[in-house]
Design an enzyme around this catalytic site. Structure first.
Site, PDB file in Angstrom:
ATOM      1  N   ASP A  59       0.824  -1.272  -0.094  1.00 41.61           N
ATOM      2  CA  ASP A  59      -0.016   0.100   0.088  1.00 41.61           C
ATOM      3  C   ASP A  59       0.840   1.281   0.069  1.00 41.61           C
ATOM      4  O   ASP A  59       1.744   1.349   0.937  1.00 41.61           O
ATOM      5  CB  ASP A  59      -0.957   0.040   1.194  1.00 41.61           C
ATOM      6  CG  ASP A  59      -1.875   1.141   1.333  1.00 41.61           C
ATOM      7  OD1 ASP A  59      -2.445   1.396   0.311  1.00 41.61           O
ATOM      8  OD2 ASP A  59      -1.928   1.869   2.373  1.00 41.61           O
ATOM      9  N   THR A  92      -2.797   5.405  -4.060  1.00 39.47           N
ATOM     10  CA  THR A  92      -1.797   6.218  -3.404  1.00 39.47           C
ATOM     11  C   THR A  92      -0.338   5.767  -4.163  1.00 39.47           C
ATOM     12  O   THR A  92       0.531   6.992  -4.185  1.00 39.47           O
ATOM     13  CB  THR A  92      -1.616   5.603  -1.978  1.00 39.47           C
ATOM     14  OG1 THR A  92      -1.720   4.179  -1.905  1.00 39.47           O
ATOM     15  CG2 THR A  92      -2.587   6.010  -1.082  1.00 39.47           C
ATOM     16  N   THR A  93      -0.074   4.804  -4.581  1.00 41.48           N
ATOM     17  CA  THR A  93       0.954   4.389  -5.339  1.00 41.48           C
ATOM     18  C   THR A  93       1.002   5.268  -6.524  1.00 41.48           C
ATOM     19  O   THR A  93       2.035   5.818  -7.035  1.00 41.48           O
ATOM     20  CB  THR A  93       1.032   3.045  -5.788  1.00 41.48           C
ATOM     21  OG1 THR A  93       1.095   2.566  -4.580  1.00 41.48           O
ATOM     22  CG2 THR A  93       2.472   2.738  -6.104  1.00 41.48           C
ATOM     23  N   ASP A 385      -8.750   0.063   1.801  1.00 42.52           N
ATOM     24  CA  ASP A 385      -8.953   0.666   0.738  1.00 42.52           C
ATOM     25  C   ASP A 385      -9.982   0.550  -0.243  1.00 42.52           C
ATOM     26  O   ASP A 385     -10.703   1.401  -0.826  1.00 42.52           O
ATOM     27  CB  ASP A 385      -7.294   0.166  -0.285  1.00 42.52           C
ATOM     28  CG  ASP A 385      -6.274   0.934   0.110  1.00 42.52           C
ATOM     29  OD1 ASP A 385      -6.474   1.473   1.324  1.00 42.52           O
ATOM     30  OD2 ASP A 385      -5.267   0.860  -0.308  1.00 42.52           O
TER      31      ASP A 385
END
Length: 524
Positions: A59, A92-93, A385
């Site tokens: 994550d 997020t990545t 998520d």
């Protein structure tokens, strides 16, 4: 000779150096997380220096939060990934990688002596064009509940496919969609409680309606009760022993001592009577309950649950619709919690208390199982998520296609836009399109496919008008994302492009880094 205007040890990096050192930090960070992107992404082990605790995760936000950084630009990237995590919960990545790629392209342009302001202007034009194309491609199935549920299911599957839950993604996607649909349009994830119990395998996880409290019922209380009225309290129930702190009590005889004790017990009994007067059959307290009041309550047929930690009490009040009381003089003013059934259940080796048929019908509990602590923790992060994205999608119901499809679409739209831009800005607009194209390239690289071949085929497919073409990561080929059901939230993609371009813009504008001198320790 240059003048020394800063105090000793304060440093300044000017123009080229400043820009280089900020770009280098951001690029290094992008390279660090980009291997975790997509369904074939890799995991990272994070080991804490102080506690030696180990986390295994892919994550983006979790990885970036854990790193101690000294580079200013890298910290900006960490912040955008945090914002993405708070706003949408996933992506997020992607947002970090896209920002890093925008900077990589900007670095090449600066090397060609193009002024940073020109690049920023070009990026502005490009991001507007990209967002316009994204909005045009977005689909909204909200009016058709059956199709909308399918959208949600596909979004959950897509989110989970890049996580540890990928092998059981259908199972968990259903679980997440059920949990979010129970919320009936609320986006308060507080109603969904996640309990982690090591043991069993991932698919032993399940969704349970109602609320599970990780506590046991007091020894003599009934283990099952229907039509429950609950009083939730935060009060001390441990004064059946004398507690007179910091005072010395002189008594002439043990009789006097017994009298003091009796007075204490009487006080306690009065308190228990006041509590029972609320007409309840279940008493949940955040603090300890000693044997004496416990036995008094049990005699009155009231189920006793003690030491329910703060979060438990808060959630319980939210879910059963009761208020947390700490005084018991006015029963008419206290709002009691309600539920249809309280029973003790077993999960693995542990006993827990389950509240079913609670007032807030949207409440539910997900029980996560897994072989190790790390596994269960990562499962929780993945599920979080998925739940976040779903709850956001229930609010902003538009969806776009995943698998590098949306990025390619935007990349092509930006490339078209570049043709009508005059001057050097056009180079920056093209660069933006290149950066967007990096996302499918990285997806393919992470799976070990030939990315340059795949992505050029993908681009051709989009130019031929196959606007739903994306990477089929199972086959290593170009496929229709619509048929494969690889769907993402429009809000998520939009946020990614917005945040990444704003962060890149901010870093490109840097021309000076000033570091203050460290404070000196005074010699003692």
């Amino acid at each position: 000779m240059s003048m020394q205007i800063f105090g000793e040890q304060a440093t300044e990096e000017k123009a080229e150096n400043a820009r280089l050192s900020s770009f280098v930090g951001a690029l290094a960070l992008g390279d660090l997380v980009k291997s975790t992107l997509g369904p074939k992404g890799m995991n990272k082990i994070l080991q804490s220096a102080s506690t030696g605790e180990i986390n295994v995760t892919n994550d983006g936000a979790t990885i970036l939060k854990a790193i101690q950084l000294d580079n200013a630009a890298a910290k900006i990237l960490v912040n955008i990934s945090k914002v993405q995590d708070d706003e949408v919960g996933d992506g997020t990545t992607t947002v970090t990688v896209l920002a890093a790629e925008l900077l990589r392209e900007a670095e090449k342009l600066i090397a060609k002596k193009i002024h940073p302001q020109t690049i920023v202007e070009g990026y502005r034009i490009a991001s507007l064009a990209a967002l316009k194309a994204l909005e045009k491609a977005a689909v909204n199935n909200f009016s058709n509940p059956h199709k909308f549920r399918e959208d949600l299911f596909n979004i959950a599957r897509t989110t989970l496919s890049s996580k540890v839950l990928s092998q059981d993604k259908d199972y968990f996607a259903n679980l997440a969609v059920d949990a979010v649909l129970r919320l009936k349009g609320s986006i308060d994830l507080e109603h969904i409680q996640i309990i982690k119990k090591v043991g069993g395998k991932l698919t032993d996880s399940y969704l349970d309606e109602g609320f599970i409290l990780d506590k046991t019922i007091a020894v003599n209380s009934p283990k099952r009760m229907e039509n429950v009225k609950i009083l939730i309290a935060n009060t001390s129930m441990d004064t059946d022993k004398i507690k007179i702190f910091g005072a010395r009590v002189k008594v002439d005889s043990t009789g006097k001592l017994a009298e003091l004790e009796r007075a204490e017990r009487e006080k306690m009994k009065a308190k228990v009577d006041a509590i029972a007067a609320h007409g309840i059959n279940c008493f949940v307290n955040r603090q300890l309950i000693y044997n004496y009041p416990e036995s008094l309550l049990t005699e009155k047929g009231i189920m006793v649950i003690e030491h329910a930690d703060f979060e438990g009490v808060e959630r319980l009040s939210l879910v059963t619709g009761g208020e947390i009381a700490s005084t018991f003089d006015r029963p008419d003013l206290v709002k009691l919690g309600q539920c249809e059934l309280i029973e003790e259940i077993m999960i693995g080796e542990d006993k827990l208390i389950k509240f079913s048929g609670v007032a807030a019908g949207e409440a539910c509990t997900v029980v996560l199982r897994g072989s190790t602590n790390q596994m269960v923790d990562e499962a929780e992060r993945s599920l979080h998520d998925a739940l976040s994205v779903l709850s956001q999608t229930v609010k902003e119901t538009r969806t776009v296609l995943g698998g590098g499809c949306a990025e390619m679409l935007m990349s092509c739209a930006v490339e078209d836009e570049a043709r009508s831009v005059k001057g050097k800005k056009a180079l920056a607009v093209e660069a933006f399109s290149q950066a967007l194209k990096q996302i499918p390239i990285i997806l393919a690289d992470n799976a070990g496919y030939d990315s340059s071949d795949l992505v050029s085929r993908l681009r051709a497919a989009h130019y031929e008008g196959h606007s739903d073409a994306g990477l089929d990561m199972e086959q290593g080929a170009i496929g229709s994302m619509r048929e494969l059901g690889i769907t993402e939230s429009y809000k998520l993609k939009r946020q990614v492009v917005l945040s990444a371009s704003e962060a890149a813009e901010m870093i490109i504008r840097v021309d000076d880094i000033l570091r203050a001198a460290p404070r000196r320790r005074e010699a003692v």
